[in-house]
Design a protein around this motif. Structure first.
Motif, PDB file in Angstrom:
ATOM      1  N   ARG A 182       0.852  -1.300  -0.018  1.00 31.82           N
ATOM      2  CA  ARG A 182       0.028   0.007   0.036  1.00 31.82           C
ATOM      3  C   ARG A 182       0.932   1.252   0.012  1.00 31.82           C
ATOM      4  NH1 ARG A 182      -5.044   0.662   1.652  1.00 31.82           N
ATOM      5  NH2 ARG A 182      -4.301   2.078   3.109  1.00 31.82           N
ATOM      6  N   VAL A 183       1.842   1.237   0.774  1.00 29.18           N
ATOM      7  CA  VAL A 183       2.776   2.399   0.795  1.00 29.18           C
ATOM      8  C   VAL A 183       3.603   2.677  -0.431  1.00 29.18           C
ATOM      9  CG1 VAL A 183       4.835   3.394   1.833  1.00 29.18           C
ATOM     10  CG2 VAL A 183       3.252   2.227   3.476  1.00 29.18           C
ATOM     11  N   VAL A 184       4.150   1.543  -1.106  1.00 24.32           N
ATOM     12  CA  VAL A 184       4.990   1.378  -2.321  1.00 24.32           C
ATOM     13  C   VAL A 184       3.980   2.047  -3.494  1.00 24.32           C
ATOM     14  CG1 VAL A 184       6.241   0.245  -3.957  1.00 24.32           C
ATOM     15  CG2 VAL A 184       6.589  -0.172  -1.512  1.00 24.32           C
ATOM     16  N   GLU A 185       2.575   1.734  -3.592  1.00 28.72           N
ATOM     17  CA  GLU A 185       1.792   1.851  -4.602  1.00 28.72           C
ATOM     18  C   GLU A 185       0.875   3.105  -4.322  1.00 28.72           C
ATOM     19  OE1 GLU A 185      -0.612  -1.828  -4.730  1.00 28.72           O
ATOM     20  OE2 GLU A 185       1.191  -2.878  -5.466  1.00 28.72           O
ATOM     21  N   ALA A 186       1.292   4.043  -3.314  1.00 30.74           N
ATOM     22  CA  ALA A 186       0.653   5.127  -3.005  1.00 30.74           C
ATOM     23  C   ALA A 186       0.778   6.095  -4.443  1.00 30.74           C
ATOM     24  CB  ALA A 186       1.003   5.726  -1.908  1.00 30.74           C
ATOM     25  N   GLU A 187      -0.359   6.806  -4.775  1.00 31.22           N
ATOM     26  CA  GLU A 187      -0.430   7.850  -5.917  1.00 31.22           C
ATOM     27  C   GLU A 187       0.316   9.028  -5.693  1.00 31.22           C
ATOM     28  OE1 GLU A 187      -4.254   7.801  -7.309  1.00 31.22           O
ATOM     29  OE2 GLU A 187      -4.475   5.489  -7.487  1.00 31.22           O
ATOM     30  N   SER A 188       0.489   9.376  -4.551  1.00 32.58           N
ATOM     31  CA  SER A 188       0.955  10.729  -4.298  1.00 32.58           C
ATOM     32  C   SER A 188       1.830  10.590  -2.987  1.00 32.58           C
ATOM     33  CB  SER A 188       0.139  11.845  -4.184  1.00 32.58           C
ATOM     34  OG  SER A 188      -0.479  11.555  -2.843  1.00 32.58           O
ATOM     35  N   TRP A 189       2.724  11.504  -2.887  1.00 27.82           N
ATOM     36  CA  TRP A 189       3.575  11.574  -1.831  1.00 27.82           C
ATOM     37  C   TRP A 189       3.047  11.694  -0.476  1.00 27.82           C
ATOM     38  CZ3 TRP A 189       8.592  10.160  -0.843  1.00 27.82           C
ATOM     39  CH2 TRP A 189       9.328  10.267  -1.816  1.00 27.82           C
ATOM     40  N   ASP A 190       1.904  12.689  -0.481  1.00 24.14           N
ATOM     41  CA  ASP A 190       1.032  12.743   0.611  1.00 24.14           C
ATOM     42  C   ASP A 190       0.374  11.503   1.008  1.00 24.14           C
ATOM     43  OD1 ASP A 190       1.851  15.298   1.217  1.00 24.14           O
ATOM     44  OD2 ASP A 190       0.276  16.302  -0.150  1.00 24.14           O
ATOM     45  N   GLN A 191      -0.084  10.716   0.063  1.00 29.56           N
ATOM     46  CA  GLN A 191      -0.790   9.476   0.215  1.00 29.56           C
ATOM     47  C   GLN A 191       0.193   8.673   0.866  1.00 29.56           C
ATOM     48  OE1 GLN A 191      -2.260   6.621  -2.871  1.00 29.56           O
ATOM     49  NE2 GLN A 191      -4.323   7.385  -2.137  1.00 29.56           N
ATOM     50  N   ARG A 192       1.344   8.565   0.416  1.00 33.98           N
ATOM     51  CA  ARG A 192       2.560   7.449   0.923  1.00 33.98           C
ATOM     52  C   ARG A 192       2.697   8.071   2.623  1.00 33.98           C
ATOM     53  NH1 ARG A 192       8.435   7.127  -1.912  1.00 33.98           N
ATOM     54  NH2 ARG A 192       7.040   5.770  -3.287  1.00 33.98           N
TER      55      ARG A 192
ATOM     56  N   GLY B  30       8.286   8.906   5.921  1.00 29.46           N
ATOM     57  CA  GLY B  30       8.454   8.700   4.334  1.00 29.46           C
ATOM     58  C   GLY B  30       9.044   9.645   3.666  1.00 29.46           C
ATOM     59  N   ARG B  31       9.238  10.884   4.155  1.00 33.03           N
ATOM     60  CA  ARG B  31       9.287  12.106   3.322  1.00 33.03           C
ATOM     61  C   ARG B  31      10.895  12.082   3.323  1.00 33.03           C
ATOM     62  NH1 ARG B  31       6.477  13.911   7.778  1.00 33.03           N
ATOM     63  NH2 ARG B  31       4.471  14.732   7.209  1.00 33.03           N
ATOM     64  N   VAL B  32      11.489  10.969   2.336  1.00 30.60           N
ATOM     65  CA  VAL B  32      12.772  10.987   2.226  1.00 30.60           C
ATOM     66  C   VAL B  32      13.156  10.936   0.620  1.00 30.60           C
ATOM     67  CG1 VAL B  32      14.782   9.385   2.341  1.00 30.60           C
ATOM     68  CG2 VAL B  32      13.146   9.389   4.064  1.00 30.60           C
ATOM     69  N   PHE B  33      14.026  12.125   0.354  1.00 29.37           N
ATOM     70  CA  PHE B  33      14.281  12.217  -1.002  1.00 29.37           C
ATOM     71  C   PHE B  33      15.880  12.000  -1.077  1.00 29.37           C
ATOM     72  CE2 PHE B  33      10.680  14.252   0.229  1.00 29.37           C
ATOM     73  CZ  PHE B  33       9.530  13.929  -0.723  1.00 29.37           C
ATOM     74  N   THR B  34      16.142  11.911  -2.540  1.00 28.27           N
ATOM     75  CA  THR B  34      17.470  12.033  -3.103  1.00 28.27           C
ATOM     76  C   THR B  34      17.657  13.055  -4.225  1.00 28.27           C
ATOM     77  OG1 THR B  34      17.374  10.323  -4.773  1.00 28.27           O
ATOM     78  CG2 THR B  34      17.757   9.528  -2.705  1.00 28.27           C
ATOM     79  N   LEU B  35      18.875  13.222  -4.611  1.00 26.65           N
ATOM     80  CA  LEU B  35      19.110  14.261  -5.694  1.00 26.65           C
ATOM     81  C   LEU B  35      18.302  13.665  -7.003  1.00 26.65           C
ATOM     82  CD1 LEU B  35      23.082  15.081  -5.042  1.00 26.65           C
ATOM     83  CD2 LEU B  35      20.989  16.372  -4.667  1.00 26.65           C
TER      84      LEU B  35
END
Length: 367
Positions: free
Chosen positions: A10-20, A341-346
């Motif tokens: 469910r997390v991996v397939e979330a349609e948006s970052w806010d949904q994740r 889950g608010r993790v990003f990379t370059l």
């Protein structure tokens, strides 16, 4: 209640970052604490690891360490000493006086760092009733050719001569061996002359890289640039999109606490606020290619999460770099947990602007 695999999907397939983010925040409610580490690790592995870039494959250019500069200074040192045949104390003193940059070549020959050579000059200068050179002075001579007094040049020459003769440090104790016990200095200046005239076998060059560490000096010298790489990218993103922010540092820690009541020290790398000067997000940047280092750095996010909660649930974001974070169980997994889950990379940094609170902040700081 969903199974572990269902929650991960469910997390991996979330349609948006806010949904994740929303689905990750449900994990503590839907699963026992014993399942949490495995869930966060699985999410990290499937949704975040693919975005990690192998930045170990690149280095910053550093003119002082590049071949053209060294070749130029090497030529000066070789010409001043007749290809290292004229290496009396007087010869070496004159070479350093005429072009202080040649110290880079001579110091490299004896295999000592600037700090080590600085201490060595103190040892050599004592019996002469002279002063040794500081590491800063040595660096200035090698990089800029900073003028050198005759006494300083003599101390350098005496140090080099004593090191090459094996008389400055004495015999190594126990199972240790001298740093001059290497192919080009085992036989003193005669060995240097031989390699200067006839070259170095490729196998020997490769062994020195193996023994001394590939790119170690330039990596150490540019560590601050590598550390700033992620923060510079975040700052550019904020500037380009008019996001109100402050990039923190030792110069403004007190201001951050007074203005936003952020008490964790040091403050997060970035604080983001709105047009009413209200804190809206905290962001931390971390890069490493070593799993053990990533594990240690992950603990920082736990402290920031506690501060986020104390401040009423201010969103905490991470921007990570390097393959050290691919070790998910005790590195990336906990960061995913602590940031919801608010993790990003370059690689996917622009996507950060789609997660709350950034959509409402775009353009507020526009000129």
């Amino acid at each position: 209640m969903p199974s572990v695999s269902e929650s991960v999907s469910r997390v991996v397939e979330a349609e948006s970052w806010d949904q994740r983010v929303a689905r990750i925040r449900l994990i503590p409610q839907q699963h026992g604490t014993g399942e949490h580490p495995g869930i966060y690790a699985a999410i990290a592995r499937e949704a975040y690891v693919p975005h990690l870039a192998p930045d170990f494959a690149y280095i910053h250019e550093a003119p002082f360490y590049e071949r053209p500069y060294f070749e130029e200074v090497y030529k000066a040192a070789a010409e001043a000493t007749d290809d290292f045949r004229s290496v009396t104390v007087t010869n070496l003193k004159d070479a350093v006086m005429d072009d202080p940059r040649t110290l880079l070549v001579f110091r490299t020959i004896v295999g000592l760092t600037k700090e080590e050579f600085a201490h060595s000059t103190t040892l050599a200068a004592g019996p002469l009733d002279l002063s040794g050179l500081s590491a800063g002075k040595i660096d200035a001579m090698e990089r800029k050719g900073t003028a050198t007094t005759e006494d300083q040049a003599r101390v350098v020459a005496e140090t080099l001569s004593a090191v090459m003769a094996g008389t400055l440090f004495g015999d190594p104790p126990g199972d240790l061996k001298s740093k001059q016990d290497k192919p080009d200095t085992q036989g003193g200046w005669r060995a240097v002359q031989g390699f200067a005239s006839h070259g170095v076998p490729y196998s020997m060059l490769l062994h020195q890289r193996h023994y001394g560490g590939a790119f170690r000096q330039v990596l150490d010298a540019t560590s601050s640039k590598r550390g700033d790489l992620i923060e510079d990218a975040v700052e550019a993103l904020f500037k380009d999109n008019g996001i109100p922010y402050i990039r923190t540092g030792s110069h403004n820690q007190g201001d951050i606490e007074e203005r936003f009541e952020v008490r964790v020290t040091p403050a997060p790398d970035f604080v983001v606020f709105d047009d009413s000067d209200t804190l809206r997000a905290m962001l931390e940047c971390k890069g490493t290619n070593n799993g053990g280092t990533a594990r240690d750095k992950a603990l920082r996010f736990e402290r920031l999460r506690d501060e986020s909660i104390r401040l009423g649930g201010i969103p905490l974001l991470a921007v990570l770099g390097g393959i050290g974070w691919a070790r998910v169980n005790d590195t990336l997994g906990p960061v995913v947990r602590d940031t919801d889950g608010r993790v990003f990379t370059l690689a996917n940094l622009p996507e950060m602007l789609t997660v709350a609170p950034f959509p409402s902040l775009i353009g507020l700081a526009a000129d």
